[in-house]
Design a protein around this motif. Sequence first.
Motif, mmCIF file in Angstrom:
data_model
loop_
_atom_site.group_PDB
_atom_site.id
_atom_site.type_symbol
_atom_site.label_atom_id
_atom_site.label_comp_id
_atom_site.label_asym_id
_atom_site.label_seq_id
_atom_site.Cartn_x
_atom_site.Cartn_y
_atom_site.Cartn_z
ATOM 1 N N ASN A 32 -7.212 -8.698 0.653
ATOM 2 C CA ASN A 32 -6.607 -8.779 -0.783
ATOM 3 C C ASN A 32 -5.870 -7.447 -1.178
ATOM 4 O O ASN A 32 -4.610 -7.480 -1.814
ATOM 5 N N SER A 33 -6.348 -6.361 -0.900
ATOM 6 C CA SER A 33 -5.620 -5.069 -1.322
ATOM 7 C C SER A 33 -4.474 -4.991 -0.428
ATOM 8 O O SER A 33 -3.390 -4.410 -0.845
ATOM 9 N N ILE A 34 -4.632 -5.113 0.763
ATOM 10 C CA ILE A 34 -3.431 -5.285 1.811
ATOM 11 C C ILE A 34 -2.398 -5.980 1.341
ATOM 12 O O ILE A 34 -1.174 -5.567 1.345
ATOM 13 N N LEU A 35 -2.533 -7.259 1.181
ATOM 14 C CA LEU A 35 -1.415 -8.310 0.807
ATOM 15 C C LEU A 35 -0.924 -7.991 -0.640
ATOM 16 O O LEU A 35 0.280 -8.159 -0.886
ATOM 17 N N THR A 36 -1.744 -7.550 -1.678
ATOM 18 C CA THR A 36 -1.332 -7.390 -2.930
ATOM 19 C C THR A 36 -0.963 -5.964 -3.216
ATOM 20 O O THR A 36 0.004 -5.534 -4.241
ATOM 21 N N GLY A 37 -1.320 -4.936 -2.323
ATOM 22 C CA GLY A 37 -0.770 -3.457 -2.528
ATOM 23 C C GLY A 37 -1.741 -2.856 -3.575
ATOM 24 O O GLY A 37 -1.264 -1.859 -4.497
ATOM 25 N N SER A 38 -2.829 -3.574 -3.966
ATOM 26 C CA SER A 38 -3.692 -2.966 -5.089
ATOM 27 C C SER A 38 -4.547 -1.602 -4.499
ATOM 28 O O SER A 38 -4.711 -1.506 -3.284
ATOM 29 N N CYS A 39 -5.082 -1.107 -5.466
ATOM 30 C CA CYS A 39 -5.984 0.124 -5.096
ATOM 31 C C CYS A 39 -6.892 -0.566 -4.438
ATOM 32 O O CYS A 39 -7.669 -1.383 -4.405
ATOM 33 N N PRO A 40 -7.268 0.253 -3.237
ATOM 34 C CA PRO A 40 -8.171 -0.174 -2.160
ATOM 35 C C PRO A 40 -9.944 0.155 -2.600
ATOM 36 O O PRO A 40 -10.759 -0.884 -2.133
ATOM 37 N N LEU B 225 3.793 -2.813 3.628
ATOM 38 C CA LEU B 225 2.516 -3.405 4.379
ATOM 39 C C LEU B 225 1.880 -2.345 5.062
ATOM 40 O O LEU B 225 0.755 -2.140 5.143
ATOM 41 N N SER B 226 2.558 -1.600 5.845
ATOM 42 C CA SER B 226 1.969 -0.441 6.678
ATOM 43 C C SER B 226 1.187 0.658 5.896
ATOM 44 O O SER B 226 0.306 0.908 6.260
ATOM 45 N N ARG B 227 1.878 0.976 4.767
ATOM 46 C CA ARG B 227 0.940 1.979 4.098
ATOM 47 C C ARG B 227 -0.263 1.207 3.484
ATOM 48 O O ARG B 227 -1.338 1.874 3.416
ATOM 49 N N ASN B 228 -0.187 -0.049 2.893
ATOM 50 C CA ASN B 228 -1.458 -0.736 2.536
ATOM 51 C C ASN B 228 -2.584 -0.849 3.680
ATOM 52 O O ASN B 228 -3.512 -0.628 3.348
ATOM 53 N N PHE C 205 -9.081 3.735 5.623
ATOM 54 C CA PHE C 205 -9.891 4.982 5.175
ATOM 55 C C PHE C 205 -10.398 4.840 3.908
ATOM 56 O O PHE C 205 -11.456 5.534 3.650
ATOM 57 N N ILE C 206 -10.029 4.025 2.895
ATOM 58 C CA ILE C 206 -10.642 3.670 1.810
ATOM 59 C C ILE C 206 -11.256 2.458 1.633
ATOM 60 O O ILE C 206 -10.434 1.397 1.731
ATOM 61 N N SER C 207 -12.636 2.169 1.056
ATOM 62 C CA SER C 207 -13.277 0.804 1.250
ATOM 63 C C SER C 207 -13.428 0.310 -0.204
ATOM 64 O O SER C 207 -13.465 1.190 -1.097
ATOM 65 N N TYR C 208 -13.495 -0.760 -0.443
ATOM 66 C CA TYR C 208 -13.907 -1.347 -1.743
ATOM 67 C C TYR C 208 -15.130 -0.888 -2.110
ATOM 68 O O TYR C 208 -16.220 -1.023 -1.465
ATOM 69 N N ASP C 209 -15.099 -0.612 -3.566
ATOM 70 C CA ASP C 209 -16.563 -0.266 -4.113
ATOM 71 C C ASP C 209 -16.855 -0.966 -5.292
ATOM 72 O O ASP C 209 -16.266 -0.874 -6.222
ATOM 73 N N LYS C 210 -17.627 -2.015 -5.117
ATOM 74 C CA LYS C 210 -18.019 -2.924 -6.241
ATOM 75 C C LYS C 210 -18.624 -2.133 -7.601
ATOM 76 O O LYS C 210 -18.520 -2.808 -8.603
ATOM 77 N N ASN C 211 -19.046 -1.048 -7.108
ATOM 78 C CA ASN C 211 -20.020 -0.250 -8.297
ATOM 79 C C ASN C 211 -18.975 0.708 -8.733
ATOM 80 O O ASN C 211 -19.382 1.931 -9.046
ATOM 81 N N GLN D 18 -9.317 -2.284 -6.488
ATOM 82 C CA GLN D 18 -8.316 -3.386 -6.697
ATOM 83 C C GLN D 18 -8.042 -3.917 -8.218
ATOM 84 O O GLN D 18 -7.915 -5.144 -8.086
ATOM 85 N N GLU D 19 -8.149 -3.217 -9.037
ATOM 86 C CA GLU D 19 -7.728 -3.565 -10.423
ATOM 87 C C GLU D 19 -5.960 -3.521 -10.664
ATOM 88 O O GLU D 19 -5.698 -4.166 -11.377
ATOM 89 N N GLU D 20 -5.470 -2.540 -9.986
ATOM 90 C CA GLU D 20 -4.174 -2.305 -10.082
ATOM 91 C C GLU D 20 -3.179 -2.206 -9.079
ATOM 92 O O GLU D 20 -3.891 -1.747 -7.945
ATOM 93 N N SER D 21 -1.757 -2.367 -9.005
ATOM 94 C CA SER D 21 -1.097 -1.827 -7.914
ATOM 95 C C SER D 21 -0.864 -0.344 -7.682
ATOM 96 O O SER D 21 -0.871 0.550 -8.594
ATOM 97 N N MET D 22 -0.847 0.080 -6.363
ATOM 98 C CA MET D 22 -0.999 1.505 -6.180
ATOM 99 C C MET D 22 0.681 1.927 -6.321
ATOM 100 O O MET D 22 0.847 2.952 -6.134
#
Length: 128
Positions: free
Chosen positions: A9-17, A108-111, A117-123, A20-24
């Motif tokens: 999701n983050s890779i394809l949308t370019g959202s914060c890893p 895409l390569s940047r995403n 290096f950065i993973s999703y944090d649900k909290n 995942q709330e907003e675009s980087m």
Amino acid sequence: MLKKGLKLNSILTGSCPKCQEESMYVKKNMYNPEFTIKMNETCSHCGTRYNIEPSFFYGSMYVSYGLGVALGVAAFVIFYSLFETSMKTAFIGITATLILLMPIIMRLSRNIWINIFISYDKNWKENK
């Protein structure tokens, strides 16, 4: 739409890893050369700094190379095998494909690189 929390999701949308709330990226339009790879400094939701260290995104060049090779091979197969063109026409097709998709490959390569290096944090709200 992909489920929030998936790296894809983050890779394809370019959202914060992380959240995942907003675009980087500053602008959605990646075909504007001024804003193709222009990124926000941090995420306005979770505060994640995108440029982890100086020259962090130099590593994305390796990912970009791999994506370029994969797309070049795919373009060759499509032009040479499916359309049964000459080698010269297939080469022109590969070149045109890579030039047209260059902004997509760059983002895409940047995403992909930052998601290594950065993973999703649900909290993320609690850990802010």
